[in-house]
Design an enzyme around this catalytic site. Structure first.
Site, PDB file in Angstrom:
ATOM      1  N   TYR A 125       0.813  -1.225   0.000  1.00 35.83           N
ATOM      2  CA  TYR A 125       0.000   0.000   0.000  1.00 35.83           C
ATOM      3  C   TYR A 125       0.841   1.267   0.000  1.00 35.83           C
ATOM      4  O   TYR A 125       0.530   2.225  -0.714  1.00 35.83           O
ATOM      5  CB  TYR A 125      -0.933  -0.001   1.217  1.00 35.83           C
ATOM      6  CG  TYR A 125      -1.893   1.167   1.238  1.00 35.83           C
ATOM      7  CD1 TYR A 125      -3.096   1.103   0.540  1.00 35.83           C
ATOM      8  CD2 TYR A 125      -1.591   2.335   1.930  1.00 35.83           C
ATOM      9  CE1 TYR A 125      -3.977   2.178   0.539  1.00 35.83           C
ATOM     10  CE2 TYR A 125      -2.461   3.411   1.922  1.00 35.83           C
ATOM     11  CZ  TYR A 125      -3.654   3.332   1.242  1.00 35.83           C
ATOM     12  OH  TYR A 125      -4.519   4.410   1.227  1.00 35.83           O
ATOM     13  N   PHE A 183      -8.070  21.006 -24.565  1.00 35.43           N
ATOM     14  CA  PHE A 183      -8.750  19.894 -25.205  1.00 35.43           C
ATOM     15  C   PHE A 183     -10.092  19.658 -24.500  1.00 35.43           C
ATOM     16  O   PHE A 183     -10.405  20.285 -23.479  1.00 35.43           O
ATOM     17  CB  PHE A 183      -7.881  18.636 -25.208  1.00 35.43           C
ATOM     18  CG  PHE A 183      -8.287  17.636 -26.257  1.00 35.43           C
ATOM     19  CD1 PHE A 183      -8.335  17.991 -27.591  1.00 35.43           C
ATOM     20  CD2 PHE A 183      -8.663  16.347 -25.910  1.00 35.43           C
ATOM     21  CE1 PHE A 183      -8.734  17.089 -28.561  1.00 35.43           C
ATOM     22  CE2 PHE A 183      -9.052  15.435 -26.869  1.00 35.43           C
ATOM     23  CZ  PHE A 183      -9.096  15.803 -28.201  1.00 35.43           C
ATOM     24  N   ASP A 184     -10.895  18.725 -25.004  1.00 34.35           N
ATOM     25  CA  ASP A 184     -12.282  18.607 -24.567  1.00 34.35           C
ATOM     26  C   ASP A 184     -12.432  18.369 -23.061  1.00 34.35           C
ATOM     27  O   ASP A 184     -13.141  19.103 -22.380  1.00 34.35           O
ATOM     28  CB  ASP A 184     -13.019  17.529 -25.377  1.00 34.35           C
ATOM     29  CG  ASP A 184     -12.260  16.221 -25.508  1.00 34.35           C
ATOM     30  OD1 ASP A 184     -11.311  15.973 -24.737  1.00 34.35           O
ATOM     31  OD2 ASP A 184     -12.627  15.425 -26.401  1.00 34.35           O
ATOM     32  N   ASP A 221       0.499  20.947 -20.093  1.00 35.57           N
ATOM     33  CA  ASP A 221      -0.279  19.726 -20.306  1.00 35.57           C
ATOM     34  C   ASP A 221       0.595  18.887 -21.239  1.00 35.57           C
ATOM     35  O   ASP A 221       0.617  19.084 -22.452  1.00 35.57           O
ATOM     36  CB  ASP A 221      -1.623  20.062 -20.947  1.00 35.57           C
ATOM     37  CG  ASP A 221      -2.477  18.826 -21.197  1.00 35.57           C
ATOM     38  OD1 ASP A 221      -1.956  17.699 -21.068  1.00 35.57           O
ATOM     39  OD2 ASP A 221      -3.655  18.975 -21.563  1.00 35.57           O
ATOM     40  N   ALA A 246       1.092  15.544 -22.120  1.00 36.64           N
ATOM     41  CA  ALA A 246       0.815  14.151 -22.453  1.00 36.64           C
ATOM     42  C   ALA A 246       1.710  13.638 -23.575  1.00 36.64           C
ATOM     43  O   ALA A 246       2.025  12.445 -23.625  1.00 36.64           O
ATOM     44  CB  ALA A 246      -0.660  13.991 -22.850  1.00 36.64           C
ATOM     45  N   LYS A 256      -0.309   8.228 -23.135  1.00 38.73           N
ATOM     46  CA  LYS A 256       0.251   8.578 -24.447  1.00 38.73           C
ATOM     47  C   LYS A 256       1.750   8.291 -24.417  1.00 38.73           C
ATOM     48  O   LYS A 256       2.170   7.173 -24.700  1.00 38.73           O
ATOM     49  CB  LYS A 256      -0.024  10.041 -24.779  1.00 38.73           C
ATOM     50  CG  LYS A 256      -1.484  10.357 -25.121  1.00 38.73           C
ATOM     51  CD  LYS A 256      -2.340  10.591 -23.911  1.00 38.73           C
ATOM     52  CE  LYS A 256      -3.686  11.195 -24.234  1.00 38.73           C
ATOM     53  NZ  LYS A 256      -4.551  11.263 -23.017  1.00 38.73           N
ATOM     54  N   HIS A 300     -19.954  15.581 -27.792  1.00 45.64           N
ATOM     55  CA  HIS A 300     -19.496  14.663 -28.832  1.00 45.64           C
ATOM     56  C   HIS A 300     -19.280  13.252 -28.308  1.00 45.64           C
ATOM     57  O   HIS A 300     -19.353  12.284 -29.054  1.00 45.64           O
ATOM     58  CB  HIS A 300     -18.213  15.197 -29.479  1.00 45.64           C
ATOM     59  CG  HIS A 300     -17.100  15.453 -28.521  1.00 45.64           C
ATOM     60  ND1 HIS A 300     -17.209  16.348 -27.477  1.00 45.64           N
ATOM     61  CD2 HIS A 300     -15.858  14.927 -28.424  1.00 45.64           C
ATOM     62  CE1 HIS A 300     -16.078  16.363 -26.796  1.00 45.64           C
ATOM     63  NE2 HIS A 300     -15.247  15.517 -27.340  1.00 45.64           N
TER      64      HIS A 300
END
Length: 457
Positions: free
Chosen positions: A70, A122-123, A213, A215, A256, A448
């Protein structure tokens, strides 16, 4: 010299080969939304590059050493050390995916009435900003709006526009400047180091946190090496470390450029901010040394971070994207230029001029690709970005009608991409046969992902 791919398949998975009649039936059941299609109805899945890549035999081997204790597990320290090598922040918090990282950090930096400035949110990033009552404001480089130009760094943020906001009446409301590398919502285009240096200096001058960001940090680093003067002799690791050092912190989905199906991190230098984020992580994700991840996953991520920064891998990734773009052009379909690495963005508006933005040409092309060839892609046009009235009629269209063909890492070979090109060519022979669409169900958030549509006529 011929291009040689730096890996071979060690394990394979069967892909379904379906009939056009079956695909039409599947589209009807899915409400003509590719996100609603079961994966076993999809032959070539280019919907996303997030968590969809193939892991290596070395990653699988390290996963067997996963320590699931843990607190303070050995796997955490191996993961942390690999991450620290790439992103040298004082504080690194593991979380299960990028959206969790955004939620935790944005909660600490933003709130009702605050503003997040970005090259492009982004979304789900936009959703995580807006759910806090904050405003997500995009300030992309103006070069982004010329889809046909070969400008090497269309992903840059417009630093002059950022300065104007900070100097204006809303300046005190800005809670963060968020630079996405590469700029996914902007066609997968890279951000230059010169641009990062300029916005970093401005952010520090004004006391506003600059967050990456990140990624696709390795892919951005590779395109910097390939395109920016003064970086041609650097390694991807050196460029990535330099980029992270220019920011006060970072969030990154490692689904990614971590080359794994799960994982993310929050990186920060500010101890007080890191402490607030850590409390949130412990309360909602897991203890600070696992953050919702298994030991096996942390081992896969540690090895994936070593593999993703190798020039051989990144050169192959570039070659793969360029080949798919070439196939699209050969089929008579324009793409955003120049090609990035993680995907190819089709100009659906140009291919389907008989459809107005209100008939969602990007969505129409995405549905046609599935109907004609079992290829699943994502629309980035007015279905995603447009504003609708209460009758689901488009009132404000997106600037462009695009379809993103995202490339899962180390999954498809050139025969698969040739097939995509052949299907595109068949559609391009008779583009006017592609029908427009109307929305029949319109969820208020992340439309979307969840909407249902039907073809017109």
């Amino acid at each position: 010299m011929p291009h040689l791919r730096p890996y071979v398949s060690a394990v394979v998975r069967r892909i379904p080969i379906t009939t056009r009649e079956r695909r039409i039936e599947a589209l009807d059941l899915a409400g003509h939304n590719p996100f609603n299609l079961p994966a076993d109805e999809v032959s070539i899945d280019l919907l996303s590059d997030s968590g969809t890549g193939a892991v290596s035999t070395d990653q699988q081997a390290w996963a067997q050493r996963g320590d699931e204790r843990y607190a303070g597990a050995e796997s955490y320290y191996r993961y942390r050390d690999a991450l620290q090598e790439v992103a040298p922040y004082r504080h690194l918090l593991p979380v299960h995916q990028g959206r969790a990282a955004e939620r935790v950090l944005f909660t600490a930096l933003l709130g009702e009435g605050r503003i997040s400035l970005s090259n492009t949110h982004f979304d789900t990033t936009r959703a995580n900003v807006e759910r806090l009552g904050a405003e997500a404001r995009d300030l992309p480089n103006q070069e982004l709006f010329d889809l046909d130009s070969d400008h090497p760094f269309k992903g840059d943020i417009d630093v002059a526009a950022v300065r104007e906001v900070l100097d204006g009446p809303d300046g005190h409301r800005v809670g963060q400047i968020l630079v996405t590398i590469t700029n996914n919502g902007g066609g997968g285009q890279p951000v230059s180091m010169a641009n990062l240096e300029e916005v970093s200096a401005l952010a520090r001058e004004r006391g506003v946190p600059l967050i990456l960001d990140a990624a696709r940090f390795a892919e951005n680093a590779w395109l910097v090496i390939r395109r920016e003067a003064g970086y041609g002799d650097k390694t991807p690791l050196q460029v990535a470390r330099e980029a992270f050092a220019l920011a006060d912190g970072a969030v990154a989905s490692l689904k990614k450029d971590g080359l794994a199906p799960e994982g993310a991190f929050i990186g920060l230098n500010d101890t007080e901010l890191a402490d607030r984020c850590e409390v949130d992580v412990i309360a909602t994700e897991g203890f600070r040394t696992y953050g919702g991840l298994t030991g096996s996953t942390m081992e896969q991520l540690a090895q994936g971070l070593r593999e993703v920064i190798t020039p051989e891998y990144l050169a192959d990734r570039e070659h793969e994207a360029a080949y798919l773009a070439e196939r699209a052009h050969h089929a008579g379909v324009n793409t955003i230029r120049p090609s990035g690495l993680h995907g190819v963005y089709l100009n659906a508006g140009r291919l389907l001029p008989h459809l107005s933005p209100a008939q969602f040409p990007g969505h129409a092309l995405a549905c046609a690709l599935y109907r004609e060839g079992g290829i699943r892609c994502a629309e980035l046009g007015s279905l995603y970005l447009g504003t609708l009235d209460e009758d689901n009629e488009l009132t404000s269209p997106a600037p462009f009608e695009l379809v993103r063909m995202a490339l899962p890492r180390r999954v498809y070979d050139h025969s698969h991409l040739e097939y995509v090109g052949e299907v595109l060519a068949e559609i391009a022979k008779d583009p006017e046969s592609v029908p427009g669409y109307r929305i029949t169900e319109n969820p208020p958030i992340l439309r979307h992902f969840r909407c249902r549509t039907e073809p017109l006529g």
